[in-house]
Design a protein around this motif. Structure first.
Motif, short mmCIF file in Angstrom:
data_model
loop_
_atom_site.label_atom_id
_atom_site.label_comp_id
_atom_site.label_asym_id
_atom_site.label_seq_id
_atom_site.Cartn_x
_atom_site.Cartn_y
_atom_site.Cartn_z
N HIS A 171 14.15 15.91 -4.63
CA HIS A 171 15.27 15.03 -4.25
C HIS A 171 15.17 13.70 -4.98
O HIS A 171 16.19 13.16 -5.41
CB HIS A 171 15.29 14.84 -2.74
N ALA A 172 13.96 13.17 -5.10
CA ALA A 172 13.77 11.91 -5.81
C ALA A 172 14.18 12.05 -7.28
O ALA A 172 14.81 11.14 -7.84
CB ALA A 172 12.32 11.44 -5.70
N LEU A 173 13.84 13.16 -7.89
CA LEU A 173 14.23 13.39 -9.28
C LEU A 173 15.75 13.45 -9.42
O LEU A 173 16.34 12.81 -10.29
CB LEU A 173 13.61 14.68 -9.80
N VAL A 174 16.42 14.19 -8.54
CA VAL A 174 17.88 14.27 -8.58
C VAL A 174 18.48 12.87 -8.40
O VAL A 174 19.43 12.49 -9.09
CB VAL A 174 18.41 15.25 -7.52
N ASP A 175 17.90 12.08 -7.49
CA ASP A 175 18.40 10.71 -7.27
C ASP A 175 18.36 9.86 -8.53
O ASP A 175 19.21 9.01 -8.73
CB ASP A 175 17.62 10.03 -6.14
N THR A 176 17.37 10.07 -9.39
CA THR A 176 17.29 9.26 -10.62
C THR A 176 18.48 9.53 -11.53
O THR A 176 18.84 8.68 -12.33
CB THR A 176 15.98 9.52 -11.40
N TYR A 177 19.10 10.69 -11.39
CA TYR A 177 20.27 11.01 -12.21
C TYR A 177 21.56 10.49 -11.62
O TYR A 177 22.56 10.38 -12.32
CB TYR A 177 20.35 12.53 -12.46
N ARG A 178 21.56 10.14 -10.33
CA ARG A 178 22.76 9.54 -9.73
C ARG A 178 23.10 8.23 -10.41
O ARG A 178 24.27 7.93 -10.65
CB ARG A 178 22.55 9.28 -8.23
N ASP A 179 22.08 7.44 -10.73
CA ASP A 179 22.30 6.15 -11.38
C ASP A 179 22.71 6.30 -12.84
O ASP A 179 23.25 5.38 -13.43
CB ASP A 179 21.03 5.29 -11.29
N ARG A 180 22.44 7.45 -13.43
CA ARG A 180 22.76 7.69 -14.83
C ARG A 180 24.08 8.42 -15.00
O ARG A 180 24.49 8.71 -16.12
CB ARG A 180 21.64 8.50 -15.48
N ALA A 181 24.74 8.73 -13.89
CA ALA A 181 25.99 9.50 -13.93
C ALA A 181 27.01 8.83 -14.83
O ALA A 181 27.16 7.61 -14.83
CB ALA A 181 26.54 9.67 -12.53
N VAL A 182 27.71 9.64 -15.57
CA VAL A 182 28.72 9.17 -16.51
C VAL A 182 30.06 9.14 -15.80
O VAL A 182 30.35 9.99 -14.97
CB VAL A 182 28.77 10.12 -17.74
#
Length: 194
Positions: free
Chosen positions: A161-172
């Protein structure tokens, strides 16, 4: 069905769970969360239901605070609806609640989530040839079987879940033609080895 900590995540309790625990309500909420604001008629057509049924269940979702009016989209008499939260957080204590009604509603919600996730994957498999080659090279349907304790399993789930969360901030943003909503499903559960 644990979701990351976020102010836009709705915590389900016994009362709200009862308002959600209906397959059509869950489908309506899902459609609004991922498809954006819509009217009862639009949702009825999309889901193959009558507009009377969708109208009733949309009002029930609104009573329980899952959706709200989207007047910025409406013109004329049609009522537009939008999801209030980006996600739901399921408390496992609902599965052991003293009320059989709460336990039954919790089980129904979990099974509907599993059905929706299976439907998402089946839809992708049936339509993947319509997507550009780059998307067909970047999807996965993988599994791993590990021998873990409950504590190690919880640690793994939290790290995923923490890894997926890091991609929320990078969402295009939605205006990039090369983006799509990408669905990430995680499942972790013990297997019966008999």
């Amino acid at each position: 069905m644990n979701e990351p900590q976020d102010s836009h995540i709705r915590n389900l309790d016994a009362r709200s769970l009862r308002g959600l625990a209906h397959p059509l309500r869950m489908q309506l909420l899902y459609a609004l969360r991922f498809g954006g604001p819509a009217t009862a008629s639009q949702l009825a057509e999309k889901l193959g239901e009558s507009s009377g049924a969708t109208s009733y269940h949309l009002r029930q979702l609104a009573v329980h605070g899952f959706i709200e009016d989207a007047p910025e989209h409406g013109k004329g008499r049609e009522r537009w609806w939008k999801a209030v939260h980006k996600g739901l957080r399921f408390d496992d204590a609902l599965l052991t609640d003293t009320s059989p009604d709460v336990r039954g509603a919790a089980e129904m919600v979990l099974h509907e989530v599993a059905t929706t996730q299976t439907r998402d994957l089946s839809t992708w498999l049936g339509n993947r040839q319509r997507w550009p080659e780059e998307w067909n090279r970047t999807w996965t349907m993988s599994s791993a079987t590990l021998r873990l304790t409950p504590e190690l399993t919880q640690e793994l789930v939290e790290k995923m879940h923490a890894l997926v969360d890091t991609y929320r901030d990078r969402a295009v943003g939605g205006d990039d033609a090369n983006t799509a909503q990408v669905r990430i499903h995680t499942h972790a559960f013990p297997l019966t080895t008999e």
